[in-house]
Motif scaffolding. Sequence first.
Motif, short mmCIF file in Angstrom:
data_model
loop_
_atom_site.label_atom_id
_atom_site.label_comp_id
_atom_site.label_asym_id
_atom_site.label_seq_id
_atom_site.Cartn_x
_atom_site.Cartn_y
_atom_site.Cartn_z
N UNK A 49 -46.13 17.82 -2.09
CA UNK A 49 -44.71 17.47 -2.88
C UNK A 49 -43.70 17.68 -1.66
N UNK A 50 -43.43 16.63 -1.05
CA UNK A 50 -42.38 16.54 -0.08
C UNK A 50 -41.20 15.65 -0.20
N UNK A 51 -40.20 16.00 0.51
CA UNK A 51 -39.12 15.06 0.37
C UNK A 51 -39.33 14.36 1.83
N UNK A 52 -39.48 12.89 1.80
CA UNK A 52 -39.57 12.21 2.95
C UNK A 52 -39.09 10.81 2.58
N UNK A 53 -38.63 10.26 3.69
CA UNK A 53 -38.19 8.69 3.45
C UNK A 53 -39.34 7.75 3.83
N UNK A 54 -39.27 6.62 2.83
CA UNK A 54 -40.47 5.83 2.86
C UNK A 54 -40.72 5.47 4.55
N UNK A 94 -44.17 6.62 6.45
CA UNK A 94 -45.06 5.41 6.65
C UNK A 94 -45.42 5.29 8.20
N UNK A 95 -44.35 5.53 8.95
CA UNK A 95 -44.28 5.61 10.31
C UNK A 95 -45.18 6.61 10.85
N UNK A 96 -44.86 7.73 10.46
CA UNK A 96 -45.52 8.94 10.75
C UNK A 96 -47.31 8.68 10.66
N UNK A 147 -41.21 7.88 -3.55
CA UNK A 147 -41.99 7.23 -4.40
C UNK A 147 -41.51 7.16 -5.88
N UNK A 148 -40.54 8.14 -5.90
CA UNK A 148 -39.77 8.44 -7.39
C UNK A 148 -38.21 8.50 -7.29
N UNK A 149 -37.91 8.12 -5.89
CA UNK A 149 -36.39 8.14 -5.90
C UNK A 149 -35.82 9.43 -6.27
#
Length: 203
Positions: A108-113, A117-119, A139-141
């Motif tokens: 469960x993490x705060x991470x931008x799309x 995906x680049x990581x 994913x859930x904004x």
Amino acid sequence: MIKNIIFDIGNVLGHFCWEKIFHEKLGVDGEVFDKMAKATTRSNMWNEFDRSLMSDEEIIEGCCNNCPEYADKIREFFKYVGEVVMDYDYSEEWIKSLKNRGYRVYILSNYGRTSFNKCLENGHMGFIKHVDGKLISYEVCKVKPEPEIYEELLRRFELNPSECVFLDDRAENIAGAEKCGIKGILFTDYEKACQELEKILAN
């Protein structure tokens, strides 16, 4: 009885190393570093980047507006968002060992799309392939510590909160989990977190 172990990513399973990008990729330090940090990773715009309701272009422009004098450097920083988190050496084996003991493991993490995906494209976060499920903020904004993101994790994977423990490096995110009935461990370092986790698992 704990059956499910939930991990944050940044500063728990991987080093949130944006400072290194500032120093080594952008060549900034001192006052410039502070101004750019306040405009980007230490601003509300970074939360919005993790939420991903706004486009990347809107986020970048918002950060640039926070510090117009270094707008070019800020735009350059966003070219490196696939390198903002680097795996810790222990992460993959830690998850594998918990799985081998019969626990289910979630992220469960705060991470931008874009950054997430680049990581992955850059070959980071090798531990992901071992988990039973993940919920990333874009994913859930929603972002931690908003209750909806914890509730969605529990709903999506049909988890009983009393059977879950959550490890995160931010006290407010632990508090958010605990409000939803999930036990929390404030992560400060690997050894201490292992000790605290084992105490909880032994009960």
